[in-house]
Scaffold this motif. Structure first.
Motif, PDB file in Angstrom:
ATOM      1  N   LEU A 233     -20.686 -21.946  19.783  1.00  0.00           N
ATOM      2  CA  LEU A 233     -19.354 -22.440  20.124  1.00  0.00           C
ATOM      3  C   LEU A 233     -19.256 -23.955  20.014  1.00  0.00           C
ATOM      4  CD1 LEU A 233     -18.591 -20.205  23.251  1.00  0.00           C
ATOM      5  CD2 LEU A 233     -18.225 -19.703  20.831  1.00  0.00           C
ATOM      6  N   THR A 234     -20.378 -24.630  20.107  1.00  0.00           N
ATOM      7  CA  THR A 234     -20.354 -26.100  20.068  1.00  0.00           C
ATOM      8  C   THR A 234     -20.040 -26.651  18.682  1.00  0.00           C
ATOM      9  OG1 THR A 234     -22.755 -26.229  19.663  1.00  0.00           O
ATOM     10  CG2 THR A 234     -22.015 -26.222  21.966  1.00  0.00           C
ATOM     11  N   GLU A 235     -20.014 -25.783  17.677  1.00  0.00           N
ATOM     12  CA  GLU A 235     -19.672 -26.244  16.325  1.00  0.00           C
ATOM     13  C   GLU A 235     -18.238 -26.760  16.267  1.00  0.00           C
ATOM     14  OE1 GLU A 235     -20.455 -23.015  13.704  1.00  0.00           O
ATOM     15  OE2 GLU A 235     -22.595 -23.469  13.519  1.00  0.00           O
ATOM     16  N   SER A 236     -17.400 -26.297  17.205  1.00  0.00           N
ATOM     17  CA  SER A 236     -16.017 -26.766  17.268  1.00  0.00           C
ATOM     18  C   SER A 236     -15.849 -27.671  18.484  1.00  0.00           C
ATOM     19  CB  SER A 236     -15.043 -25.582  17.348  1.00  0.00           C
ATOM     20  OG  SER A 236     -13.717 -26.046  17.531  1.00  0.00           O
ATOM     21  N   LYS A 237     -15.880 -28.986  18.247  1.00  0.00           N
ATOM     22  CA  LYS A 237     -15.753 -29.935  19.360  1.00  0.00           C
ATOM     23  C   LYS A 237     -14.385 -29.823  20.022  1.00  0.00           C
ATOM     24  CE  LYS A 237     -16.181 -34.834  20.569  1.00  0.00           C
ATOM     25  NZ  LYS A 237     -14.948 -34.803  21.385  1.00  0.00           N
ATOM     26  N   MET A 238     -13.338 -29.628  19.217  1.00  0.00           N
ATOM     27  CA  MET A 238     -11.995 -29.517  19.773  1.00  0.00           C
ATOM     28  C   MET A 238     -11.909 -28.325  20.728  1.00  0.00           C
ATOM     29  SD  MET A 238      -8.318 -29.094  17.827  1.00  0.00           S
ATOM     30  CE  MET A 238      -8.467 -30.724  17.076  1.00  0.00           C
ATOM     31  N   PHE A 239     -12.486 -27.190  20.310  1.00  0.00           N
ATOM     32  CA  PHE A 239     -12.463 -26.003  21.162  1.00  0.00           C
ATOM     33  C   PHE A 239     -13.216 -26.268  22.461  1.00  0.00           C
ATOM     34  CE2 PHE A 239     -14.980 -22.224  22.441  1.00  0.00           C
ATOM     35  CZ  PHE A 239     -13.948 -21.482  22.994  1.00  0.00           C
TER      36      PHE A 239
END
Length: 225
Positions: free
Chosen positions: A138-144
């Motif tokens: 999940l950390t691949e998407s900083k915005m998320f």
């Protein structure tokens, strides 16, 4: 202040294109009425399946360890707490931060249509749909991560819980408006240059781009010259 006015031929062709788009939207609406029935059927989840209502026989997960040790499970959330801890879009799907009875927080994609309510909406228990673990970084998407960690940070970021399945269908109004809006825009974009080109060939309008002259052929004069 300087004002720019569109020529009459442009206004007229835009008006004709808009009228044509209304007819296209009407026809599209007739087709989409049947299309939504198929869409709704495809996105309706049966009880007990991933994203479906969780019956009494579905395991109630208390912790991350419970989640990881069961193929399918449900989570019981107090009131609407599961909707108030933070959320964000992961892979295009709205994903919530859900607190387990152990106090651990996990990311979950939830089919809201199949949440079972017991007692008062705010003070009772909410039995979430049947879920399963989907491993992902999940950390691949900083915005998320910034969005979903607004309340409490996630306890684990190497998976999310899929409680959506093939569910998550939009309303018939949203389904129709999205598609008819696209049909209308495309119709206008196609019809405007078409109508103007026809008018220009008939000598009613000036050409946007003058046609090439053939050898020995004189260019005819229009009333706009």
């Amino acid at each position: 202040m300087r004002y720019t006015r569109l020529r009459f031929d442009i206004w007229l062709c835009l008006l004709l294109a808009f009228a044509a788009s209304l007819g296209a939207v009407k026809l599209a609406g007739l087709f989409l009425a049947g299309a939504y029935e198929s869409y709704e059927e495809e996105h309706t989840v049966a009880d007990g399946e991933i994203g479906g209502k969780a019956g009494e026989g579905v395991f109630r997960a208390q912790s991350v360890a419970d989640i990881l040790s069961h193929d399918t499970f449900t989570i019981v959330s107090h009131g609407i707490e599961y909707r108030n801890k933070g959320a964000g879009y992961y892979d295009g799907v709205y994903t919530y931060a859900v607190t387990l009875p152990s106090g651990e927080v996990v990311a979950a994609q939830i089919n809201m249509e199949n949440v079972r309510k017991e007692g008062d909406y705010y003070a009772g228990d909410q039995i979430l749909p049947v879920g399963k673990v989907v491993f992902a970084d999940l950390t691949e998407s900083k915005m998320f991560m910034d969005q979903i960690s607004y309340g409490i940070p996630l306890s684990r970021t190497d998976f999310y819980v899929d409680m959506l399945g093939v569910g998550g269908k939009v309303s018939e109004e949203d389904f129709t408006q999205l598609r008819t809006g696209t049909v209308q825009v495309v119709t206008i974009l196609v019809c405007f240059p078409l109508f103007h080109s026809i008018g220009a060939k008939l000598g009613l309008f000036p050409f946007f781009f003058a046609p090439r002259e053939k050898k020995g052929e004189k260019k005819p004069k229009s009333e706009w010259d």
